[in-house]
Design a protein around this motif. Structure first.
Motif, mmCIF file in Angstrom:
data_model
loop_
_atom_site.group_PDB
_atom_site.id
_atom_site.type_symbol
_atom_site.label_atom_id
_atom_site.label_comp_id
_atom_site.label_asym_id
_atom_site.label_seq_id
_atom_site.Cartn_x
_atom_site.Cartn_y
_atom_site.Cartn_z
ATOM 1 N N LYS A 1 0.832 -1.210 0.000
ATOM 2 C CA LYS A 1 0.000 0.000 0.000
ATOM 3 C C LYS A 1 0.866 1.259 0.000
ATOM 4 O O LYS A 1 0.649 2.171 -0.783
ATOM 5 N N SER A 2 1.848 1.294 0.888
ATOM 6 C CA SER A 2 2.669 2.507 0.963
ATOM 7 C C SER A 2 3.525 2.665 -0.286
ATOM 8 O O SER A 2 3.763 3.785 -0.736
ATOM 9 N N ALA A 3 3.967 1.542 -0.855
ATOM 10 C CA ALA A 3 4.739 1.621 -2.100
ATOM 11 C C ALA A 3 3.856 2.225 -3.196
ATOM 12 O O ALA A 3 4.300 3.080 -3.972
ATOM 13 N N VAL B 1 4.484 -1.821 9.021
ATOM 14 C CA VAL B 1 5.382 -0.677 8.847
ATOM 15 C C VAL B 1 4.618 0.639 9.045
ATOM 16 O O VAL B 1 5.049 1.513 9.793
ATOM 17 N N THR B 2 3.475 0.744 8.381
ATOM 18 C CA THR B 2 2.688 1.967 8.514
ATOM 19 C C THR B 2 1.776 1.846 9.725
ATOM 20 O O THR B 2 1.061 0.857 9.859
ATOM 21 N N VAL B 3 1.804 2.814 10.629
ATOM 22 C CA VAL B 3 0.937 2.743 11.809
ATOM 23 C C VAL B 3 0.023 3.965 11.924
ATOM 24 O O VAL B 3 -0.750 4.071 12.854
ATOM 25 N N VAL C 1 -5.327 8.392 0.642
ATOM 26 C CA VAL C 1 -4.952 8.144 2.033
ATOM 27 C C VAL C 1 -4.287 6.779 2.144
ATOM 28 O O VAL C 1 -4.846 5.763 1.710
ATOM 29 N N ASP C 2 -3.083 6.764 2.694
ATOM 30 C CA ASP C 2 -2.389 5.500 2.961
ATOM 31 C C ASP C 2 -2.747 5.084 4.386
ATOM 32 O O ASP C 2 -2.770 5.911 5.297
ATOM 33 N N LEU C 3 -3.050 3.802 4.577
ATOM 34 C CA LEU C 3 -3.502 3.349 5.895
ATOM 35 C C LEU C 3 -2.627 2.208 6.404
ATOM 36 O O LEU C 3 -1.976 1.515 5.626
HETATM 37 MG MG LIG Z 1 2.524 0.822 4.649
#
Ligand SMILES: [Mg+2]
Ligand SMILES: Nc1nc2c(ncn2[C@@H]2O[C@H](COP(=O)(O)OP(=O)(O)OP(=O)(O)O)[C@@H](O)[C@H]2O)c(=O)[nH]1
Length: 623
Positions: free
Chosen positions: A18-20, A38-40, A58-60
């Motif tokens: 997702k973040s990529a 990784v993403t919090v 929005v990144d979650l």
């Molecule tokens: Mg992430």
């Protein structure tokens, strides 16, 4: 109907990419790494559609279900449901699925689809699926799920335009006059086992061919996760890292060192003797320069951390550590936050949001500062380089690297002991089990590595240029006034010197001299400041004319005994010398109780441990 800008959110299991995707679509630089959790936090960015319209993306945090069990999953649930304050409910959900792990990712996917909201599937990591010999029929998947499916490779920017178009199309399908009644109804309630069955069915229907190609990786896991071979391999690897931190960095560090003293000489030659010149040479260049020279070591450390993160080895290390963690009443889930704390305790403490059990989480927060963060590296290495001979214990095994490794180990052992005690007293409770899926092995991409290193370098230099710079200048002022009579020690006469003399009384029993007392107060801001403070105070103290311009290491050797140096190292293993860590602990625990507790217990441990080290060393005649 008028409403705010069009919002779309990336949802899916942890480690789906997702973040990529978020980075690729918005140009942001969110942290990505090859392990779950990784993403919090949620993060917003702008995505430009082909029509020129811009969309809030929005990144979650990754999630396994809408019945959140950990604080980071709770964020995801709230955003999806439109319950997050300050965040409009997403109009379109982008479900990110790992194509190489389809069956598993389809479980949460169904739960999201059951909401009946406009949705687009990003079938990500199709390159990894292909590597593993999987061919997936996107059309079949699309008709099984009832939503568009776009194949993507986030890290190679493949499928991005198609994904953006699909998002736009999904939005266009939402008629402006859509009222809740005319929206598709959520499907009937489905149980988790039913979803698992269906996930298997859908995945099997969409996978066209499967030739088992992951045999090598299975073999790697058999070796790296082996109960007896795995831990020594991990240990050996870390050992190499610390050797490298010392031996590889030396030439670069020498060059930076020479650059700093060359600069000081230039300033001395160019300006007439004045307070300004002293400020520049003794304050700014000596102080800030003494920290900046550690850039190569920091980068070498991060190079290894980034490679371990990107390859997927980090999650394996967590798995290996699980048994040891369970022994002290923590789950392996704590390992990733603790590992992040080797970079810095702040992201480490934030990463505890992926821990479900509140007491597990609190314990992890409380011991995170014991992991040796990169800000300790300058302190450790400056002392080691000055006091530990650069000799070899075995061929290829330097003593200096070994001592550094030892300091890291002491921090870890200390953390484990503290966790053991806390879990039996303050944060009593049963240990929860370990559930973490192992990410796929991957080769790190050069671009991500370079970007990661650049980000670290930037963080480090920015700290040097702002906080360390400010603290150094203030310290220089306090050290330079009032002026000493000619021939007398400037530090003795100064305000800072007087203050330090008071503190030195408390610190004397553990072998700390006045110089150390002087360095400890400003280094409450951050640990590296200890180095810049020492450098500044020796530079200011020009009673000994011959000592001027001497390197910090030589100054230390001149003023400190080995016992004092060792006690100083011991102090820094435990001492909570970092304002930001205290601040983030307050935020994550909602109050002053736990940061207060943390400060107190760490200072007590630091004092005791430094004292024991000093007295032992003196007993062995090293005073
Ligand atoms: Mg992430
Ligand atoms: N080969 C390949 N790797 C990818 C792709 N997308 C992401 N990755 C890698 O997969 C890993 C996970 O990516 P992230 O973007 O951090 O995953 P995430 O979904 O944000 O994970 P959480 O934040 O933990 O929920 C990273 O190592 C990425 O480099 C892809 O399409 N192909």
């Amino acid at each position: 109907m008028s409403r705010g800008p069009f919002v779309t959110a990336l949802v899916g299991n942890p480690n789906a990419g997702k973040s990529a995707l978020f980075n690729a679509l918005t140009g942001a630089r969110q942290k990505i790494a090859n392990y779950p959790g990784v993403t919090v936090e949620r993060k917003s960015g702008r995505l430009q559609l082909a029509s020129g319209e811009s969309v809030e993306l929005v990144d979650l945090p990754g999630s396994y279900g809408l019945h959140a069990t950990s604080p980071d999953e709770e964020v995801t649930r709230r955003v999806i449901m439109g319950e997050q304050a300050g965040q409009a409910r997403p109009d379109v959900l982008v479900l990110v699925l790992d194509a190489s792990n389809l069956e598993q990712h389809l479980v949460f996917a169904q739960e999201v689809l059951e909401l009946g909201r406009p949705c687009v599937v990003a079938l990500n990591m199709v390159d990894l699926a292909a590597r593993d010999g999987l061919t997936i029929d996107a059309a079949a998947l699309s008709s099984a799920l009832g939503v568009p499916v776009i194949e993507t490779v986030a890290v190679r920017r493949r499928g991005l335009t198609e994904l953006a178009d699909a998002i736009a199309a999904a939005r266009d399908r939402i008629a402006p006059e859509t009222s809740p009644e005319t929206q598709p109804h959520p499907r009937v309630h489905v149980t988790e086992p039913e979803r698992r069955m269906l996930a298997r069915e859908i995945a099997h229907g969409a996978i066209l061919s499967e030739t088992a190609k992951h045999r090598i990786h299975a073999r790697m896991d058999r070796l790296l996760l082996h109960p007896w071979l795995g831990p020594p391999i991990l240990f050996a690897l870390l050992f190499v890292v610390f050797q490298a931190v010392f031996s590889w960095a030396t030439p670069f560090q020498d060059a930076l060192d020479a650059g700093a003293s060359g600069l000081a000489d230039m300033v001395r030659a160019a300006l007439p003797a004045s307070l300004l010149r002293d400020l520049l040479t003794d304050g700014v260049i000596a102080g800030v320069g003494s920290v900046v020279v550690f850039l190569p070591q920091i980068l070498i450390l991060f190079f290894f951390i980034l490679v371990m993160e990107a390859t997927g080895y980090m999650a394996r290390a967590a798995f290996l550590m699980d048994r040891m963690m369970a022994g002290v009443g923590l789950s392996g889930r704590s390992f990733i936050p603790l590992l992040s704390s080797f970079a810095c305790a702040i992201p480490g403490i934030m990463a505890t949001r992926s821990i479900t059990d509140p007491k597990d989480r609190l314990t992890t927060i409380l011991i995170a500062p014991l992991m040796t963060c990169s800000a300790r590296l300058p302190v450790y290495t400056v002392i080691i380089a000055a006091f530990i001979p650069n000799s070899h214990v075995l061929p290829g095994v330097g003593l200096q690297g070994l001592v550094l490794f030892g300091l890291y180990v002491v921090g870890i052992v200390g953390a484990m002991v503290v966790a053991l005690v806390l879990r039996r007293s303050v944060t009593k409770g049963a240990a929860s089990g370990f559930i973490m899926e192992m990410p796929k092995y991957q080769l790190p991409t050069l671009k991500d590595l370079a970007l990661g290193l650049w980000q670290r370098a930037w963080v480090f230099l920015r700290r040097a240029g702002t906080m360390i710079f400010t603290v150094t200048v203030v310290l220089w002022l306090l050290l330079s006034f009032p002026r000493a009579e000619p021939g007398k020690s400037q530090v003795d006469a100064s305000i800072a010197g007087h203050l330090a003399n008071g503190l030195a009384v408390v610190l004397e029993p553990i072998g700390f001299n006045r110089d150390i007392a002087l360095a400890l107060v400003p280094s409450m801001a951050a640990r590296e400041v200890a180095v810049s403070s020492l450098a500044t105070s020796y530079a200011v103290d020009n009673a000994d004319e011959n000592a001027q311009g001497r390197a910090l290491g030589d100054q230390l050797k001149h003023h400190w005994s080995l016992a004092t140096a060792l006690a100083f190292l011991a102090w820094f293993v435990f001492a909570p010398q970092c304002m930001s860590t205290i601040a983030v602990t307050r935020r994550e625990t909602n109050g002053w109780k736990w940061p207060g507790f943390m400060l107190a217990y760490l200072f007590v441990l630091a004092y005791l441990f430094a004292g024991i080290t000093y007295w032992t060393a003196v007993a062995f005649g090293l005073g």
